[in-house]
Design a protein around this motif. Structure first.
Motif, mmCIF file in Angstrom:
data_model
loop_
_atom_site.group_PDB
_atom_site.id
_atom_site.type_symbol
_atom_site.label_atom_id
_atom_site.label_comp_id
_atom_site.label_asym_id
_atom_site.label_seq_id
_atom_site.Cartn_x
_atom_site.Cartn_y
_atom_site.Cartn_z
ATOM 1 N N GLY A 223 0.801 -1.210 0.000
ATOM 2 C CA GLY A 223 0.000 0.000 0.000
ATOM 3 C C GLY A 223 0.838 1.265 0.000
ATOM 4 O O GLY A 223 2.078 1.233 0.055
ATOM 5 N N MET A 224 0.169 2.395 -0.055
ATOM 6 C CA MET A 224 0.833 3.697 -0.064
ATOM 7 C C MET A 224 1.667 3.879 1.198
ATOM 8 O O MET A 224 1.312 3.410 2.277
ATOM 9 C CB MET A 224 -0.202 4.805 -0.219
ATOM 10 N N ALA A 225 2.813 4.559 1.042
ATOM 11 C CA ALA A 225 3.755 4.712 2.153
ATOM 12 C C ALA A 225 4.616 5.949 1.918
ATOM 13 O O ALA A 225 4.532 6.604 0.881
ATOM 14 C CB ALA A 225 4.620 3.467 2.278
ATOM 15 N N LEU A 226 5.469 6.243 2.882
ATOM 16 C CA LEU A 226 6.380 7.381 2.769
ATOM 17 C C LEU A 226 7.409 7.125 1.667
ATOM 18 O O LEU A 226 8.008 6.051 1.608
ATOM 19 C CB LEU A 226 7.089 7.601 4.110
ATOM 20 N N THR B 20 2.086 5.794 -4.205
ATOM 21 C CA THR B 20 1.606 7.060 -3.647
ATOM 22 C C THR B 20 2.375 7.384 -2.364
ATOM 23 O O THR B 20 2.485 6.540 -1.465
ATOM 24 C CB THR B 20 0.097 6.971 -3.329
ATOM 25 N N CYS B 21 2.916 8.594 -2.283
ATOM 26 C CA CYS B 21 3.621 9.018 -1.069
ATOM 27 C C CYS B 21 2.637 9.599 -0.072
ATOM 28 O O CYS B 21 1.920 10.563 -0.382
ATOM 29 C CB CYS B 21 4.691 10.049 -1.413
ATOM 30 N N THR B 22 2.616 9.052 1.127
ATOM 31 C CA THR B 22 1.670 9.504 2.145
ATOM 32 C C THR B 22 1.951 10.936 2.597
ATOM 33 O O THR B 22 1.038 11.639 3.049
ATOM 34 C CB THR B 22 1.702 8.559 3.356
ATOM 35 N N TYR B 23 3.184 11.379 2.472
ATOM 36 C CA TYR B 23 3.547 12.746 2.857
ATOM 37 C C TYR B 23 3.058 13.751 1.819
ATOM 38 O O TYR B 23 2.490 14.794 2.150
ATOM 39 C CB TYR B 23 5.065 12.846 3.009
#
Length: 254
Positions: free
Chosen positions: A161-164, A225-228
């Motif tokens: 999943g999406m992560a930094l 996708t970057c969570t930040y």
């Protein structure tokens, strides 16, 4: 309900909730990172309605950045779902062979690993923050599934999943040394001389661990996708008060 669905077929449903500025607490799904537990419960009820299940079908763990795995049985149904204190303690990975249980992992920058195995009828989730990654939780989970459940790694399908992102995950030498010690993460690390910081791609390190576990590359999907950066993302790096995404999977039938 603002949700990204990764898998939805006759056998499994899997996805992640997203940050939503119009929802209470921005659609926060975690009791341990909330202002009001009742708000989290309402958000979970909306997710259950969206997935056509019941909040009491959820199974949640008390995540501690461990390398601990728990096999979920019907006796665990509802643990941590409505009251946070009933969550499975000191656990960062869950799996089950039972249908109609929604296994959940909560993240805000950490890497969520969602997996299923049609041959053995197994579904599961892993929470791999950087501490879990250097403890090799993902490798340990699949090694245990191979030994205790008789699984062939080539039968697994995995969604990260999406992560930094690597750009936003900057660390000091103490963390760099731990990733370096893995022996296979060097290509996912660079040093920024201007800031004297190391940048590590935790997500790609976890992906490498999946490949080392024997999971075929074409059966690993990655949400980059970057969570930040993304408005859909909760980021602890950006906001220490951030809520959490719920990454989830449920086996629909035997």
């Amino acid at each position: 309900m603002k949700t990204k669905i990764y898998i939805d077929n006759e056998k499994f449903v899997a996805g992640t909730t997203l940050k939503d500025g119009t929802a209470p607490e921005h659609n926060n799904m975690a009791f341990h990172a909330c202002v009001n537990p009742e708000t989290v419960l309402e958000n979970r009820k909306r997710l259950a309605t969206f997935l056509q299940c019941n909040p009491k079908d959820f199974v949640c763990a008390s995540q501690t950045h461990s390398a601990n795995l728990h096999k979920v049985t019907l006796a665990d149904k509802g643990r941590g779902a409505v009251v946070g204190a009933t969550a499975i303690p000191d656990t960062d990975a869950l799996y089950t062979t039972e249908p109609n249980l929604l296994l959940c992992s909560f993240t805000a920058d950490c890497v969520p690993v969602i997996f299923y195995n049609e041959v053995n009828g197994i579904v599961g989730v892993i929470h791999s923050g950087w501490q879990g990654t250097v403890k090799e939780i993902t490798l340990k989970v699949f090694e245990r599934l191979k030994k205790e459940e008789g699984c062939d790694p080539s039968d697994f399908h995995v969604q990260l999943g999406m992560a930094l992102s690597q750009e936003k995950f900057e660390v000091d030498e103490d963390v760099y040394v731990k990733f370096k010690a893995l022996g296979y993460a060097d290509e996912f690390i660079y040093f920024n001389e201007a800031t004297n910081k190391y940048h590590i791609d935790n997500q790609k390190t976890v992906e490498k661990q999946l490949k080392l576990a024997g999971i075929p590359e074409n059966q690993i999907d990655v949400d980059r996708t970057c969570t930040y950066v993304s408005s859909d993302g909760f980021s602890y790096r950006q906001d220490k008060q951030a809520g959490r995404h719920a990454s989830f999977i449920m086996k629909k039938c035997n």
